[in-house]
Structures are given as structure tokens and as C-alpha cells.
Write a protein that holds these residues in place. Sequence first.
Motif, PDB file in Angstrom:
ATOM      1  N   SER A  27       1.090  -1.281   0.152  1.00  0.00           N
ATOM      2  CA  SER A  27      -0.123  -0.050  -0.007  1.00  0.00           C
ATOM      3  C   SER A  27       0.653   1.193  -0.021  1.00  0.00           C
ATOM      4  O   SER A  27       0.320   2.265  -0.458  1.00  0.00           O
ATOM      5  N   HIS A  28       2.023   1.050   0.324  1.00  0.00           N
ATOM      6  CA  HIS A  28       3.122   2.252   0.242  1.00  0.00           C
ATOM      7  C   HIS A  28       3.723   2.521  -1.045  1.00  0.00           C
ATOM      8  O   HIS A  28       4.316   3.574  -1.354  1.00  0.00           O
ATOM      9  N   SER A  29       3.036   1.789  -1.977  1.00  0.00           N
ATOM     10  CA  SER A  29       3.633   1.866  -3.522  1.00  0.00           C
ATOM     11  C   SER A  29       3.224   3.276  -4.008  1.00  0.00           C
ATOM     12  O   SER A  29       2.261   3.887  -3.642  1.00  0.00           O
ATOM     13  N   ASP A  30       4.166   3.589  -4.993  1.00  0.00           N
ATOM     14  CA  ASP A  30       3.927   5.020  -5.678  1.00  0.00           C
ATOM     15  C   ASP A  30       3.605   4.729  -6.841  1.00  0.00           C
ATOM     16  O   ASP A  30       3.861   5.234  -8.005  1.00  0.00           O
ATOM     17  N   ALA A  31       3.286   3.441  -7.432  1.00  0.00           N
ATOM     18  CA  ALA A  31       2.823   3.214  -8.514  1.00  0.00           C
ATOM     19  C   ALA A  31       1.870   4.082  -9.168  1.00  0.00           C
ATOM     20  O   ALA A  31       1.054   4.619  -8.518  1.00  0.00           O
ATOM     21  N   SER A  32       1.563   3.948 -10.549  1.00  0.00           N
ATOM     22  CA  SER A  32       0.889   4.815 -11.404  1.00  0.00           C
ATOM     23  C   SER A  32      -0.057   3.725 -11.788  1.00  0.00           C
ATOM     24  O   SER A  32      -0.125   2.984 -12.590  1.00  0.00           O
ATOM     25  N   GLN A  35      -7.592   5.137 -11.737  1.00  0.00           N
ATOM     26  CA  GLN A  35      -8.331   5.077 -10.827  1.00  0.00           C
ATOM     27  C   GLN A  35      -9.260   4.071 -10.340  1.00  0.00           C
ATOM     28  O   GLN A  35      -9.487   3.879  -9.259  1.00  0.00           O
ATOM     29  N   ASN A  67       6.822   2.025 -10.270  1.00  0.00           N
ATOM     30  CA  ASN A  67       7.990   2.996 -10.334  1.00  0.00           C
ATOM     31  C   ASN A  67       8.939   2.663  -8.984  1.00  0.00           C
ATOM     32  O   ASN A  67       8.461   2.348  -8.071  1.00  0.00           O
ATOM     33  N   SER A  68      10.189   2.762  -9.429  1.00  0.00           N
ATOM     34  CA  SER A  68      11.113   2.456  -8.452  1.00  0.00           C
ATOM     35  C   SER A  68      12.513   3.186  -9.010  1.00  0.00           C
ATOM     36  O   SER A  68      12.478   3.931  -9.857  1.00  0.00           O
ATOM     37  N   SER A  72      10.808   3.066 -14.492  1.00  0.00           N
ATOM     38  CA  SER A  72       9.505   2.730 -14.520  1.00  0.00           C
ATOM     39  C   SER A  72       9.066   1.426 -15.182  1.00  0.00           C
ATOM     40  O   SER A  72       9.769   1.114 -16.117  1.00  0.00           O
ATOM     41  N   GLU A 103       2.713  -5.136  -5.478  1.00  0.00           N
ATOM     42  CA  GLU A 103       2.069  -4.052  -5.839  1.00  0.00           C
ATOM     43  C   GLU A 103       1.061  -4.083  -6.817  1.00  0.00           C
ATOM     44  O   GLU A 103      -0.110  -3.441  -6.615  1.00  0.00           O
TER      45      GLU A 103
END
Length: 263
Positions: A27-32, A35, A67-68, A72, A103
Motif C-alpha cells: 500500500s506504500h507503493s507509488d505506482a501509477s 483510478q 515505479n522504483s 518505471s 504492488e
Amino acid sequence: MPQHMKDADTMLLSEFDGDDTAILEPSHSDASVPQSGLPETFLCPFAQQIIDELAAEGRITPIGAINSVNGSLPMYSMHHQGRDYGVVRANMGAPIVVGDFEEMHYFGAKHFIVFGPCGIIGEDRRSDEIIIPTAALRDEGTSYHYAPSSPSIAAQSASLALMEDVLVEHSIRYGTAVTWTTDAIYRETRKKTGERVNQGASVVDMEASALMAWSQFRKTDLYQFFYTADYVSQDGWDQRRDQRRRPLEDFLRIALLIASRCQ
């Protein structure tokens, strides 16, 4: 070396913790991601060429990315025979592919069809044969964080049954095998390779045991198959590039047939 460090050295991979809540969560992922979330069923080839060909043919549409610090990893949607699927390249190596799938699962993916090449050990097989791994020898580290310590792990029986039903229904020849999953492709020594063959393995890969453990821990559906490639024997390594002529589209077609049965 201090005694406490000696003790830790013998315990690390046997200290499985079944707590399903960790400090760092997917849940901490910053994936795009869209919605609405990700498609439930994902096609996950290891071959970037498959992704490139689908993109060049206009058969996939970008929908986001993992993203990492490495950059990407694009994710795509694919409409095929009335259904929408996700498509993403499966990265090589147990830690990274499991991390990516963690993720994706958080954002809605439930069924993962994973396919790519495997090496052959022990008795020789032809290149480009379809192999379903029924179990894996756990010679990597990631699986030990998702399942208690053991020499091997079995694949999900329901997933095996579905894949075999699909292949039989469409008259696609295949075999089954125990795979040796190793973290270190450049440490497949003659001694280790011989030992793994004696333990029942006939192919080698870098992700299967970790994916089996992860999918069972997260209660997701994993459908993994291989196509045979190079040959690792006591006589040396044979890349066999001239024998690997089957179009990658054939393997994608098999993945789509499996995906069409996922509910």
C-alpha cells in the motif's frame, strides 16, 4: 565473529514469520495506476520482445507503471476476444518480480499468467517445449519470507489442473517438471547441478519457487509455464540459439488461452 552473529547466521532463512502485516506494505507503493484499479488478469512474459511486438502492432495500451529507483515498469491493457487483460513484463530474479507482483496485487490484480524460458539440466530436452513446473527446489531467498523453510514447494493444484485442461483441450504438447530455482545463474556448478538433478529437478529458473510461495501466501492465482531454452550439463553450457526457432507469439497464444479460463 560474535556469538550472536553466528547464531543469526544459522537461523535467518528458517525464521519464517506468518504475520501478514509488515512494516513496509504494498500500500506504500507509488505506482501509477488507473483510478478504477488494475485488470484482474495479467499476462506476464519475461521476454521484452513480446511487449515490443504487441506495442508495435497496436494491441496494447499503456495504463500505468510500477515505479522504483530503477525507473518505471510500464503496465498495459489488452483487449482480446471480448475481454480486457493486463500485460506487464515479468522482471528476472525472485525479489524484484515478487515485489512488482505485490504492488500489482494490491491494486487489483488477482490472476498472474507468467511465462518465459527455462534452462534444461539432467536429461536433455528439445528447445521450445512447453513445461509446467509442478514443484520447485528453493535455492533462492525470497520464498523463505512467504512460506516456512523447506527444501521444495509445490505449485497450486487448481492452477496446474486448469493449465493442463487448457493444453489438452487445444492439443498442445507439454511436459511437467520439478524446477531448480536459483538466485545465481553464474554459480550453477557441476556439483550443484548434479545434486539438483539427483533431487528430482530437470529444469532450472530464477523465480518459480518464490512465485509459488508468494501466490500461496497472498492467496492469488499463479499460472506459470516455461518454454525450454539452453542446456546446462556436466559437459558445459549450450545456449542452443540456433534451435530456438518457435515464434514467441505461440507462447503468448498459450498464455491467452489460460487467461481466458481465469475467473
